[in-house]
Design a protein around this motif. Structure first.
Motif, PDB file in Angstrom:
ATOM      1  N   UNK A  67       0.931  -1.244  -0.051  1.00  0.00           N
ATOM      2  CA  UNK A  67       0.187  -0.046  -0.225  1.00  0.00           C
ATOM      3  C   UNK A  67       0.818   1.312   0.062  1.00  0.00           C
ATOM      4  N   UNK A  68       0.268   2.023  -0.735  1.00  0.00           N
ATOM      5  CA  UNK A  68       1.034   3.666  -0.729  1.00  0.00           C
ATOM      6  C   UNK A  68       0.447   4.361   0.696  1.00  0.00           C
ATOM      7  N   UNK A  69      -0.727   3.905   0.985  1.00  0.00           N
ATOM      8  CA  UNK A  69      -1.522   4.791   2.066  1.00  0.00           C
ATOM      9  C   UNK A  69      -1.972   3.908   3.029  1.00  0.00           C
ATOM     10  N   UNK A  70      -1.205   3.470   3.916  1.00  0.00           N
ATOM     11  CA  UNK A  70      -1.289   2.761   5.102  1.00  0.00           C
ATOM     12  C   UNK A  70      -2.498   3.256   6.011  1.00  0.00           C
ATOM     13  N   UNK A  71      -2.666   4.539   5.994  1.00  0.00           N
ATOM     14  CA  UNK A  71      -3.453   5.336   6.945  1.00  0.00           C
ATOM     15  C   UNK A  71      -5.025   5.165   6.546  1.00  0.00           C
ATOM     16  N   UNK A  72      -5.084   4.666   5.380  1.00  0.00           N
ATOM     17  CA  UNK A  72      -6.531   4.365   4.912  1.00  0.00           C
ATOM     18  C   UNK A  72      -7.121   2.838   5.384  1.00  0.00           C
ATOM     19  N   UNK A  73      -5.990   2.166   5.423  1.00  0.00           N
ATOM     20  CA  UNK A  73      -6.496   0.583   5.936  1.00  0.00           C
ATOM     21  C   UNK A  73      -6.980   0.441   7.352  1.00  0.00           C
ATOM     22  N   UNK A  74      -8.328  -0.393   7.567  1.00  0.00           N
ATOM     23  CA  UNK A  74      -8.528  -0.534   8.955  1.00  0.00           C
ATOM     24  C   UNK A  74      -7.522  -1.206   9.958  1.00  0.00           C
ATOM     25  N   UNK A  75      -7.429  -0.552  11.080  1.00  0.00           N
ATOM     26  CA  UNK A  75      -6.557  -0.880  11.951  1.00  0.00           C
ATOM     27  C   UNK A  75      -6.391  -2.455  12.426  1.00  0.00           C
ATOM     28  N   UNK A  76      -7.735  -3.032  12.250  1.00  0.00           N
ATOM     29  CA  UNK A  76      -7.889  -4.485  12.656  1.00  0.00           C
ATOM     30  C   UNK A  76      -7.075  -5.130  11.450  1.00  0.00           C
ATOM     31  N   UNK A  77      -7.042  -4.709  10.265  1.00  0.00           N
ATOM     32  CA  UNK A  77      -6.523  -5.642   9.111  1.00  0.00           C
ATOM     33  C   UNK A  77      -5.034  -5.278   9.343  1.00  0.00           C
ATOM     34  N   UNK A  78      -4.493  -3.918   9.814  1.00  0.00           N
ATOM     35  CA  UNK A  78      -3.041  -3.740   9.766  1.00  0.00           C
ATOM     36  C   UNK A  78      -2.449  -4.760  10.802  1.00  0.00           C
ATOM     37  N   UNK A  79      -3.161  -4.877  12.115  1.00  0.00           N
ATOM     38  CA  UNK A  79      -2.711  -5.756  12.990  1.00  0.00           C
ATOM     39  C   UNK A  79      -2.481  -7.144  12.638  1.00  0.00           C
ATOM     40  N   UNK A  80      -3.230  -7.576  11.710  1.00  0.00           N
ATOM     41  CA  UNK A  80      -3.153  -9.160  11.289  1.00  0.00           C
ATOM     42  C   UNK A  80      -1.693  -9.466  10.543  1.00  0.00           C
ATOM     43  N   UNK A  81      -1.086  -8.293  10.236  1.00  0.00           N
ATOM     44  CA  UNK A  81       0.134  -8.718   9.550  1.00  0.00           C
ATOM     45  C   UNK A  81       1.063  -8.737  10.649  1.00  0.00           C
ATOM     46  N   UNK A  82       1.947  -9.853  10.772  1.00  0.00           N
ATOM     47  CA  UNK A  82       3.060  -9.844  11.706  1.00  0.00           C
ATOM     48  C   UNK A  82       4.216  -8.856  11.402  1.00  0.00           C
ATOM     49  N   UNK A  83       4.427  -8.906  10.028  1.00  0.00           N
ATOM     50  CA  UNK A  83       5.750  -7.921   9.799  1.00  0.00           C
ATOM     51  C   UNK A  83       5.229  -6.962   8.904  1.00  0.00           C
ATOM     52  N   UNK A  84       5.362  -5.796   9.335  1.00  0.00           N
ATOM     53  CA  UNK A  84       5.117  -4.431   8.524  1.00  0.00           C
ATOM     54  C   UNK A  84       6.584  -3.454   8.229  1.00  0.00           C
ATOM     55  N   UNK A  85       6.877  -3.758   7.016  1.00  0.00           N
ATOM     56  CA  UNK A  85       8.081  -2.992   6.467  1.00  0.00           C
ATOM     57  C   UNK A  85       7.638  -1.647   5.748  1.00  0.00           C
ATOM     58  N   UNK A  86       8.382  -0.656   5.949  1.00  0.00           N
ATOM     59  CA  UNK A  86       8.182   0.676   5.583  1.00  0.00           C
ATOM     60  C   UNK A  86       9.461   0.830   4.359  1.00  0.00           C
ATOM     61  N   UNK A  87       8.816   0.979   3.306  1.00  0.00           N
ATOM     62  CA  UNK A  87       9.707   1.558   2.126  1.00  0.00           C
ATOM     63  C   UNK A  87       9.761   2.937   1.905  1.00  0.00           C
ATOM     64  N   UNK A  88      10.830   3.373   2.177  1.00  0.00           N
ATOM     65  CA  UNK A  88      11.054   4.985   2.090  1.00  0.00           C
ATOM     66  C   UNK A  88      11.952   5.439   1.015  1.00  0.00           C
ATOM     67  N   UNK A  89      12.076   6.545   0.604  1.00  0.00           N
ATOM     68  CA  UNK A  89      12.723   7.074  -0.621  1.00  0.00           C
ATOM     69  C   UNK A  89      14.122   6.595  -0.355  1.00  0.00           C
ATOM     70  N   UNK A  90      14.743   6.266  -1.240  1.00  0.00           N
ATOM     71  CA  UNK A  90      16.245   5.559  -1.277  1.00  0.00           C
ATOM     72  C   UNK A  90      17.316   6.934  -0.909  1.00  0.00           C
ATOM     73  N   UNK A  91      18.227   6.456  -0.297  1.00  0.00           N
ATOM     74  CA  UNK A  91      19.056   7.621   0.099  1.00  0.00           C
ATOM     75  C   UNK A  91      19.884   7.866  -1.219  1.00  0.00           C
ATOM     76  N   UNK A  92      21.021   8.765  -1.086  1.00  0.00           N
ATOM     77  CA  UNK A  92      21.902   8.913  -2.278  1.00  0.00           C
ATOM     78  C   UNK A  92      22.962   7.878  -2.535  1.00  0.00           C
ATOM     79  N   UNK A  93      23.289   7.022  -1.265  1.00  0.00           N
ATOM     80  CA  UNK A  93      24.054   6.035  -1.582  1.00  0.00           C
ATOM     81  C   UNK A  93      23.620   4.825  -1.988  1.00  0.00           C
ATOM     82  N   UNK A  94      22.321   4.824  -1.643  1.00  0.00           N
ATOM     83  CA  UNK A  94      21.586   3.540  -2.146  1.00  0.00           C
ATOM     84  C   UNK A  94      21.277   3.770  -3.565  1.00  0.00           C
ATOM     85  N   UNK A  95      20.901   4.783  -4.057  1.00  0.00           N
ATOM     86  CA  UNK A  95      20.525   5.174  -5.201  1.00  0.00           C
ATOM     87  C   UNK A  95      21.761   4.967  -6.352  1.00  0.00           C
ATOM     88  N   UNK A  96      22.824   5.364  -5.633  1.00  0.00           N
ATOM     89  CA  UNK A  96      24.328   5.405  -6.456  1.00  0.00           C
ATOM     90  C   UNK A  96      24.263   3.563  -6.684  1.00  0.00           C
TER      91      UNK A  96
END
Length: 236
Positions: A156-185
């Motif tokens: 999802x691009x908008x986790x805030x739109x998802x029902x909290x009860x659904x979000x809690x069902x996922x044991x692992x939640x990974x945030x994908x942020x904009x890549x840093x300069x080093x990562x982009x290189x």
């Protein structure tokens, strides 16, 4: 049912996906747990098989799902939740139930893209909120009974739109942020490696997603190739 999803035996490898360090470590742990799940289950330890990927568009969420399926040698069933939503009473729940039955049978990776569509489902038809509640409740029950041998990944691009009860069902939640300069290189280096040196020259752009960086590379490399061909023809 086939109009609601497509299956894929992806060739995307984990090494093809560039992660930040935190996400990389969590994915490695996830894969280790799955590899040794039978041993862990003997000790009645839960093994993670439900993962929520969230963050900016174009930062590698879909590629990650495909790479995990490839790493585990599983087929991936890719679903766009927006295509499942139906205006017909009860049809949306039925569509979702059918998908979960199939993944149970095939021991696959079930990937929901645009999972925030669940938020839109709740507002899909204000005239019948009870139907929307039934949809969310059906998904909650299906997730709770999701088979251990299968893997559920949602993006999802908008986790805030998802029902909290659904979000809690996922044991692992990974945030994908904009890549840093080093990562982009590192990502630029990987992309450019497949082209001859004379076509690799470009001005690198930063503060962009992986998808934007890839499009930039393709555009510049194509232009370099075209200019080289024009130069050849001019000097014949």
């Amino acid at each position: 049912m086939s109009s609601l999803y497509f299956t894929d035996r992806s060739n995307v490898k984990l090494e093809d996906v560039v992660f930040n360090e935190a996400v990389s470590e969590q994915i490695k742990q996830f894969l280790r747990e799955y590899q040794f799940r039978e041993v862990l289950e003997k000790y009645e330890l839960p093994v993670v098989n439900k993962m929520l990927l969230y963050g900016k568009t174009g930062c590698g969420k879909t590629m990650t799902a495909k790479a995990i399926a490839k790493q585990l040698d599983k087929k991936i069933i890719i679903v766009n939740l927006a295509n499942i939503v139906s205006s017909k009473l009860g049809e949306t729940s039925k569509n979702i139930e059918g998908l979960f039955k199939e993944v149970n049978y095939e021991s696959a990776v079930l990937f929901f893209d645009e999972f925030d569509s669940l938020g839109q489902i709740r507002d899909y038809d204000n005239k019948d909120n009870s139907e929307m509640k039934r949809v969310v409740n059906a998904i909650l029950q299906l997730i709770d009974n999701f088979p251990k041998k299968s893997i559920l990944i949602a993006a999802t691009n908008q986790i805030q739109m998802i029902d909290d009860a659904l979000v809690r069902r996922f044991e692992l939640k990974l945030e994908f942020t904009s890549p840093s300069r080093a990562v982009l290189d590192k990502y630029y280096d990987t992309l450019l490696l497949k082209y001859p040196t004379q076509f690799q020259k470009l001005d690198r752009i930063y503060d962009v997603s992986f998808a934007e960086a890839k499009n930039h590379v393709f555009k510049e490399v194509k232009n370099n190739i075209i200019q080289a061909e024009i130069h050849k023809q001019t000097n014949k």
